[in-house]
Design an enzyme around this catalytic site. Structure first.
Site, PDB file in Angstrom:
ATOM      1  N   VAL A   1       0.836  -1.203   0.000  1.00  0.00           N
ATOM      2  CA  VAL A   1       0.000   0.000   0.000  1.00  0.00           C
ATOM      3  C   VAL A   1       0.870   1.252   0.000  1.00  0.00           C
ATOM      4  O   VAL A   1       0.551   2.246  -0.666  1.00  0.00           O
ATOM      5  CB  VAL A   1      -0.967  -0.011   1.198  1.00  0.00           C
ATOM      6  CG1 VAL A   1      -1.733   1.301   1.298  1.00  0.00           C
ATOM      7  CG2 VAL A   1      -1.957  -1.168   1.068  1.00  0.00           C
ATOM      8  N   LYS A   2       1.994   1.222   0.729  1.00  0.00           N
ATOM      9  CA  LYS A   2       2.886   2.381   0.718  1.00  0.00           C
ATOM     10  C   LYS A   2       3.438   2.627  -0.683  1.00  0.00           C
ATOM     11  O   LYS A   2       3.482   3.770  -1.159  1.00  0.00           O
ATOM     12  CB  LYS A   2       4.036   2.176   1.708  1.00  0.00           C
ATOM     13  CG  LYS A   2       5.083   3.298   1.699  1.00  0.00           C
ATOM     14  CD  LYS A   2       4.487   4.665   2.064  1.00  0.00           C
ATOM     15  CE  LYS A   2       5.520   5.782   1.949  1.00  0.00           C
ATOM     16  NZ  LYS A   2       6.541   5.744   3.000  1.00  0.00           N
ATOM     17  N   LEU A   3       3.841   1.575  -1.370  1.00  0.00           N
ATOM     18  CA  LEU A   3       4.335   1.755  -2.738  1.00  0.00           C
ATOM     19  C   LEU A   3       3.234   2.252  -3.664  1.00  0.00           C
ATOM     20  O   LEU A   3       3.493   3.075  -4.553  1.00  0.00           O
ATOM     21  CB  LEU A   3       4.928   0.448  -3.257  1.00  0.00           C
ATOM     22  CG  LEU A   3       6.229  -0.007  -2.592  1.00  0.00           C
ATOM     23  CD1 LEU A   3       6.695  -1.325  -3.192  1.00  0.00           C
ATOM     24  CD2 LEU A   3       7.322   1.045  -2.718  1.00  0.00           C
TER      25      LEU A   3
END
Length: 283
Positions: A170-172
């Site tokens: 999700v961060k990427l």
């Protein structure tokens, strides 16, 4: 299972860079017993915490946060600590790493009866200092529940997004969305400048138009972050607008997903961000 984690529990934090230092400050301000470590001892300045001489000094902590630069640095620390930590201790990986790395490290930690969550953050240094970051948590829900008091000290929003590796993914995804918008704004402002329209005029115009975004509302954010990285001596290749985009490409390759936009951005966005930062304040 050991007792619940509370303000009497020793907490460790490794990596005191652009985000790690203000995160450590937020933890101290919220009353946690903190031991901090960074390879660069100067980064511990201004922290009223116990200073670790090396990673081994963190082994007695119930919770250890990692905000180190990349997969290699995270892996080295987890490898060094996993067999030394108390049973039911928890490692919080705040660094932006590959989902595959997060999964592998979670399995390694679990083999030592240690919890590990990939809990990357978003919001920047200012929100880190005020304890109002967003945390995207991947890993076991019961482990997340145990460390929520710690995460609540640095974050306004803590989201459990799935199993190990999900937080990293999700961060990427967030980084790809953000940097795609950033590239578009740079190109748009360059186009307007060619017709003698100042940056601020364009930004004012789009503030109530369909081109408005977090990037336009916070124009200059990346100039300030670049300056902070310059001050800390962080190489350009290790800065998010370079490293994170290559991580997106690598993660996509791992699962056979096409990300042509990410591939293009990885080739050129860093140069553009750095060039704009060197120009100084927007005209």
């Amino acid at each position: 299972m050991t007792d619940d984690i509370d303000r009497t529990s020793p907490v460790g934090f490794a990596g005191l860079g652009n985000l790690g230092h203000p995160m450590a400050q937020a933890l101290l301000r919220d009353g946690w017993r903190l031991t901090v470590y960074d390879r660069d001892e100067r980064r511990t300045d201004g922290l009223d915490a116990e200073i670790a001489a090396g990673p081994a000094d963190l082994a007695g902590c119930r919770v250890i946060g990692l905000a180190v630069p990349d997969d290699q640095a995270v892996t080295e620390l987890v490898d060094a600590l996993a067999s030394e930590l108390q049973t039911d201790s928890v490692v919080l990986v705040h660094s932006t790493i590959l989902p595959a790395t997060a999964k592998r490290l979670a399995q390694k930690a679990e083999s030592h009866q240690v919890g590990l969550l990939d809990v990357p953050v978003s919001g920047g240094a200012e929100r880190a200092l005020t304890g109002s970051l967003t945390v995207m948590a991947g890993g076991r829900a019961e482990v997340l529940d145990r460390v929520r008091p710690v995460l609540d000290s640095v974050a306004e929003t803590v989201l459990h997004v799935g199993p190990a590796g999900a937080g990293a993914a999700v961060k990427l995804a967030n980084q790809l969305m953000m940097f795609s918008a950033l590239a578009g704004v740079h190109e748009a402002l360059g186009l307007a400048a060619a017709y003698d329209v100042p940056e601020q005029t364009v930004l004012d115009a789009v503030s109530t138009s369909t081109g408005e975004s977090w990037i336009t509302r916070n124009w200059g954010f990346f100039d300030r972050v670049a300056a902070a990285y310059d001050e800390g001596g962080t190489p350009v290749r290790d800065r998010p607008w370079a490293k994170d985009l290559w991580d997106v490409v690598a993660a996509a390759r791992d699962c056979d997903v096409q990300v042509p936009v990410a591939g293009l951005l990885a080739q050129h966005l860093a140069e553009r961000v750095e060039a704009h930062a060197r120009k100084g304040p927007a005209s």
